[in-house]
Design a protein around this motif. Structure first.
Motif, short mmCIF file in Angstrom:
data_model
loop_
_atom_site.label_atom_id
_atom_site.label_comp_id
_atom_site.label_asym_id
_atom_site.label_seq_id
_atom_site.Cartn_x
_atom_site.Cartn_y
_atom_site.Cartn_z
N HIS A 79 0.88 -1.17 0.00
CA HIS A 79 0.00 0.00 0.00
C HIS A 79 0.92 1.22 0.00
O HIS A 79 1.54 1.52 1.02
CB HIS A 79 -0.90 -0.02 1.23
N ILE A 80 1.01 1.88 -1.14
CA ILE A 80 1.94 2.99 -1.32
C ILE A 80 1.13 4.25 -1.64
O ILE A 80 0.29 4.23 -2.57
CB ILE A 80 2.95 2.68 -2.45
N ALA A 81 1.37 5.31 -0.91
CA ALA A 81 0.57 6.54 -1.01
C ALA A 81 0.46 7.08 -2.43
O ALA A 81 -0.60 7.56 -2.83
CB ALA A 81 1.13 7.60 -0.08
N ILE A 82 1.53 7.00 -3.21
CA ILE A 82 1.49 7.60 -4.55
C ILE A 82 0.76 6.72 -5.58
O ILE A 82 0.51 7.16 -6.70
CB ILE A 82 2.90 7.93 -5.07
N LEU A 83 0.37 5.51 -5.19
CA LEU A 83 -0.36 4.62 -6.10
C LEU A 83 -1.85 4.65 -5.78
O LEU A 83 -2.25 4.74 -4.62
CB LEU A 83 0.16 3.19 -6.01
N THR A 84 -2.69 4.55 -6.80
CA THR A 84 -4.14 4.59 -6.59
C THR A 84 -4.69 3.26 -6.10
O THR A 84 -5.78 3.21 -5.54
CB THR A 84 -4.87 4.99 -7.89
N LYS A 85 -3.95 2.17 -6.33
CA LYS A 85 -4.37 0.87 -5.80
C LYS A 85 -3.13 0.10 -5.35
O LYS A 85 -2.01 0.40 -5.77
CB LYS A 85 -5.16 0.08 -6.84
N PRO A 86 -3.32 -0.88 -4.49
CA PRO A 86 -2.17 -1.63 -3.98
C PRO A 86 -1.41 -2.35 -5.09
O PRO A 86 -1.99 -2.76 -6.10
CB PRO A 86 -2.79 -2.65 -3.02
N LEU A 87 -0.11 -2.48 -4.89
CA LEU A 87 0.75 -3.25 -5.78
C LEU A 87 0.84 -4.65 -5.20
O LEU A 87 1.19 -4.82 -4.02
CB LEU A 87 2.14 -2.60 -5.86
N ILE A 88 0.52 -5.66 -6.00
CA ILE A 88 0.54 -7.03 -5.51
C ILE A 88 1.66 -7.80 -6.21
O ILE A 88 1.71 -7.86 -7.44
CB ILE A 88 -0.82 -7.72 -5.73
N LEU A 89 2.57 -8.34 -5.41
CA LEU A 89 3.72 -9.09 -5.91
C LEU A 89 3.59 -10.56 -5.51
O LEU A 89 3.07 -10.86 -4.43
CB LEU A 89 5.02 -8.54 -5.32
N HIS A 90 4.09 -11.44 -6.36
CA HIS A 90 4.12 -12.87 -6.07
C HIS A 90 5.54 -13.36 -6.25
O HIS A 90 6.28 -12.85 -7.11
CB HIS A 90 3.19 -13.64 -7.02
N GLY A 91 5.91 -14.36 -5.47
CA GLY A 91 7.25 -14.91 -5.62
C GLY A 91 7.54 -15.96 -4.57
O GLY A 91 6.64 -16.61 -4.04
N THR A 92 8.84 -16.11 -4.28
CA THR A 92 9.31 -17.12 -3.34
C THR A 92 10.36 -16.52 -2.43
O THR A 92 11.23 -15.78 -2.88
CB THR A 92 9.94 -18.31 -4.11
N LEU A 93 10.27 -16.86 -1.14
CA LEU A 93 11.32 -16.54 -0.18
C LEU A 93 12.12 -17.82 0.05
O LEU A 93 11.54 -18.88 0.24
CB LEU A 93 10.74 -16.10 1.17
N ILE A 94 13.43 -17.68 0.02
CA ILE A 94 14.32 -18.82 0.23
C ILE A 94 15.25 -18.49 1.40
O ILE A 94 15.87 -17.42 1.40
CB ILE A 94 15.15 -19.12 -1.04
N TYR A 95 15.31 -19.40 2.36
CA TYR A 95 16.20 -19.22 3.51
C TYR A 95 17.08 -20.44 3.64
O TYR A 95 16.61 -21.58 3.55
CB TYR A 95 15.38 -19.01 4.79
#
Length: 182
Positions: free
Chosen positions: A36-52
């Motif tokens: 949720h970023i103030a300068i964007l009109t809608k949320p940015l949704i990212l998909h991916g993988t976290l590797i530890y």
């Protein structure tokens, strides 16, 4: 009530969560992150993988809507952007990034002293579901990050919510690794 039922109903402790997280050697976890970023009109949704991988390898691979990779290996941070451009910096050159990374490392190592040295912590739990709230102690870091809230079940982190000082917010939901439910 059968013997052991009272024990099963007790909430997990902060030290137990840290101990369980420290026992995890490696994990690959699909995620969905909503920013949720103030300068964007809608949320940015990212998909991916976290590797530890223990002791200090952490990688965030974003696969949609763009391809991007953020890798922490030892004290080196590497970012590969959507155009394939690669930048590597030492954590020594980025103290705020180092402090944020330090919190995740301390959590995954089960190092309560390191967490509490750099952050005000508040832990709560109900049965095996837990929540850890972190607020930076250092003024300089608190000008960037207001808080990080990490939710989990036993030794699994299920959600990371980061609120920036400017009001922007990110919610990363981590799916169960293959072979683990819920």
């Amino acid at each position: 009530m059968p013997a052991g039922s009272a024990l099963a109903a007790e909430s997990i402790s902060f030290d137990r969560v840290l101990q369980d997280l420290a026992a995890v050697r490696a994990v690959d976890v699909p995620f969905t992150e909503t920013r949720h970023i103030a300068i964007l009109t809608k949320p940015l949704i990212l998909h991916g993988t976290l590797i530890y991988r223990r002791p200090d390898f952490l990688e965030k691979k974003v696969t949609a809507p763009i391809h991007q990779r953020f890798t922490l290996n030892g004290d080196q941070v590497t970012l590969v952007d959507a155009q394939g451009e690669k930048r590597t910096i030492s954590l020594d050159m980025a103290p705020e990034v180092s402090s944020i990374v330090g919190a995740y490392r301390a959590l995954l190592r089960g190092d309560r002293k390191a967490l509490e040295f750099n952050y005000w912590t508040k832990f709560s739990a109900q049965n095996n579901h837990w929540e850890l709230q972190l607020e930076p102690k250092a003024r300089k870091l608190s000008q960037v990050i207001k808080s990080v809230v990490i939710d989990g079940v036993s030794a699994r982190i299920t959600r990371i919510t980061t609120e920036q000082a400017n009001g922007d917010r990110s919610v990363m939901r981590l799916q169960a690794p293959a072979g683990q439910g819920g």
